[in-house]
Design an enzyme around this catalytic site. Structure first.
Site, PDB file in Angstrom:
ATOM      1  N   GLU A   1       0.804  -1.224   0.000  1.00 55.76           N
ATOM      2  CA  GLU A   1       0.000   0.000   0.000  1.00 55.76           C
ATOM      3  C   GLU A   1       0.834   1.270   0.000  1.00 55.76           C
ATOM      4  O   GLU A   1       0.287   2.362   0.119  1.00 55.76           O
ATOM      5  CB  GLU A   1      -0.979   0.001   1.176  1.00 55.76           C
ATOM      6  CG  GLU A   1      -0.387  -0.358   2.497  1.00 55.76           C
ATOM      7  CD  GLU A   1      -1.446  -0.602   3.559  1.00 55.76           C
ATOM      8  OE1 GLU A   1      -2.574  -0.095   3.425  1.00 55.76           O
ATOM      9  OE2 GLU A   1      -1.139  -1.323   4.533  1.00 55.76           O
TER      10      GLU A   1
ATOM     11  N   CYS B   1      -7.503  -5.745  -2.390  1.00 58.89           N
ATOM     12  CA  CYS B   1      -8.542  -5.658  -1.362  1.00 58.89           C
ATOM     13  C   CYS B   1      -9.038  -4.228  -1.144  1.00 58.89           C
ATOM     14  O   CYS B   1      -9.793  -3.972  -0.212  1.00 58.89           O
ATOM     15  CB  CYS B   1      -8.044  -6.237  -0.039  1.00 58.89           C
ATOM     16  SG  CYS B   1      -6.616  -5.393   0.656  1.00 58.89           S
TER      17      CYS B   1
END
Length: 588
Positions: free
Chosen positions: A451, A522
């Site tokens: 991320e 996700c």
């Protein structure tokens, strides 16, 4: 005169009806001083209101627990518990009492004054999810004010009042109503099940607000963050909520009403079609099996995920155990019970548990952060590594839950190989501690969450160290583009299709597949049907999303041919107009 208001689309569908406008209670409070001998009486009024609200919330929770068929029980129960904890927060109560005692403010004025102070503290938080928790405090205060003033809850319109509103418009008593409010609490949301409201609009909130989360779980057409909607919309106005576009249309023309009525019917038909796909395997036209997983917030969400055909849990956010506790951290046993419940609820399907993604910028210890830029500071895995006892307790709890079914352990915000090896060392240490205590535990697959751009660029090295990779696109986009999507001044620059973002996603997928390691997305991109073919073309074979998005994504998967999508997606990475290229994605 017709006009439109733009907000955030948080729950799909169309709602058409008459507006029921509710003004925020805390904006309409009498400000008066009291005499010294009235201090105790004002404090007792406040305590009585608090106790009444607590009783009301507990009764709602009990009714929800009795409703075994309610798919929304898990999220609403968790949010009701948060509000109960806020109601009994000793620091909040002491601050309000000090204002009554020292400034001689009336109870309502003291409560609103403390709300303003607390709201400013939340506004200073860097994390967008935590900033939106300000709404929970506001909702609790609003509910107490309603009791102090004897005003009913926003959604507690009686049948006679509903009939009266419709009669004033010359319509039948069953004409749908749309609620327009400054904000709605979880308890108000629960009352939607007992009313004729077809949808709602709020002035405040974002895509990660509790109001938005519950709206998605209840599948109610909703728009949040529409700013002045509760002031501009008049009582009884005919309104349309477009939950897909995030638009509120006020007093639409007859032609526009007909168009949206048709769209509403089409949406209902589409939902019926999607429900038929629950038991259909997610396989592309060219035979590629696609894994569709669910993101969950609390253990009981696993049941809703299973009911829509999720193949497992791709992201179980463990933060709910750590927040709203007044400074206490959850024990190992408390965490173990929650993780065990989620694992057992999935009936043998894998559950990916992310270690706590909070940090020094978040109010877990009751102290305000002194970091200049908490978003780039001690958070997620960095915070866990700096708190060994907390981290080891969570790791032991997760390993113990793995004795009850397949568990994957996900480490958030890793940025370097050094951090990764440190975290892996802690996992091994936690395992050894359980062995020394002779406590049952199981094997886990360990994954790295990609991320931050540095992690994406190190995907090859991470793929060698870990069993799987999981791309959190929400943070990856923000960190890559240096944009806080919750900041209205720059939110329009938040772009999932930015070439830099897509290249980082493609790099991660490619390196993971080259190493033979699964890669999952996700973030919100995974649950956006307009992104499905692009991600499939980039090589993604595992998606994790909110349970309500699984069937729309499955539909896209079933209509896709990855052989055709791969060359198109790779060409798109080099395009100077990605959006235009997206409009020409190959079909099945």
């Amino acid at each position: 005169m017709a006009f439109c208001l733009q907000g955030f689309p948080v729950s799909r569908g169309v709602a058409i009806g008459r507006a029921v406008r509710i003004a925020p209670t805390h904006l309409d409070v009498a400000r008066y001083f009291i005499e010294p001998d009235q201090v105790d009486a004002e404090w007792e009024r406040l305590r009585a209101a608090r106790d009444a609200v607590a009783h009301e919330l507990r009764q709602l929770a009990l009714s929800l627990q009795r409703d075994k068929a309610a798919e929304t029980s898990s999220e609403l129960l968790a949010l009701l518990e948060v509000h109960l904890m806020l109601l009994h927060d000793e620091m909040l109560a002491a601050s309000v009492r000090d204002i009554i005692t020292q400034r001689r403010y009336g109870a309502e004025w003291a409560l609103v004054t403390q709300l303003e102070i607390t709201s400013k503290q939340f506004d200073e938080m860097a994390d967008p999810y935590l900033r939106e928790r300000k709404a929970d405090v506001q909702q609790v205060v609003d509910r107490m004010l309603r009791h102090l003033k004897g005003t009913p809850s926003p959604t507690s319109l009686s049948a006679s009042a509903t009939t009266q509103l419709n009669a004033g418009q010359g319509e039948a008593a069953n004409t749908p109503l749309v609620l327009v409010a400054h904000d709605l609490s979880p308890a108000d949301m629960l009352n939607f099940k007992k009313t004729v409201f077809a949808g709602f609009v709020t002035d405040v909130g974002g895509k990660t607000s509790h109001t938005a989360i519950v709206a998605r779980s209840m599948d109610i057409p909703a728009v949040v963050g529409a700013r002045s909607a509760s002031q501009l919309v008049r009582q009884g106005d005919m309104v349309i909520i477009d939950g897909d576009a995030g638009v509120l249309i006020v007093e639409p023309s007859p032609i526009l009403l007909q168009e949206y009525a048709f769209k509403q019917r089409q949406g209902e038909i589409e939902r019926e079609r999607l429900n038929r796909l629950i038991h259909t395997p997610a396989v592309t036209l060219d035979g590629q099996e696609i894994e569709l997983l669910a993101n969950i917030e609390v253990p009981s969400d696993a049941t809703a995920a299973r009911n829509v055909g999720a193949m497992g849990v791709g992201l179980f956010r463990s933060e709910f155990l750590f927040m709203g506790r007044g400074g206490d951290l959850p024990s190992e046993d408390e965490q173990y019970e929650s993780y065990r419940l989620a694992v057992q609820n999935m009936n043998g399907r894998p559950v990916t548990i992310r270690t706590v993604d909070v940090g020094a910028d978040k109010p877990l210890d009751g102290h305000k952060s002194d970091q200049l830029n908490p978003a780039l500071g001690l958070r997620a895995i960095r915070w866990s590594l700096s708190e060994p006892s907390m981290f080891l307790a969570q790791l032991r709890a997760i390993l113990r839950a793995a004795a009850h079914g397949p568990v994957h352990l996900l480490l958030p915000m890793l940025g370097s190989v050094k951090e990764a090896k440190q975290a892996l060392g802690f996992i091994e240490r936690a395992r050894q501690e359980l062995q020394a205590r002779d406590v049952a535990h199981g094997a886990v697959q360990v994954g790295a969450m990609i991320e931050v751009p540095g992690a994406a660029l190190m995907a090859r090295e991470f793929a060698q160290l870990f069993d799987f990779l999981s791309i959190g696109t929400n943070d990856l986009i923000q960190y890559t583009l240096a944009i806080d999507r919750a900041d209205e001044a720059v939110a329009h620059l938040y772009d999932p299709l930015h070439p830099a973002v897509l290249r980082l996603v493609e790099t991660t997928i490619r390196e993971g597949r080259a190493a033979g390691k699964p890669v999952t997305v996700c973030g919100e991109m995974a649950g956006d049907p307009s992104m499905t073919r692009l991600l499939l073309g980039l090589g993604l074979r595992s998606f994790s999303m909110h349970p309500t998005r699984i069937l729309p994504i499955k539909k896209e998967v079933l209509q896709s041919d990855t052989h055709k999508l791969a060359p198109w997606a790779n060409a798109l990475l080099r395009s100077d107009d990605v959006q235009a290229a997206m409009d020409h994605a190959p079909g099945g």
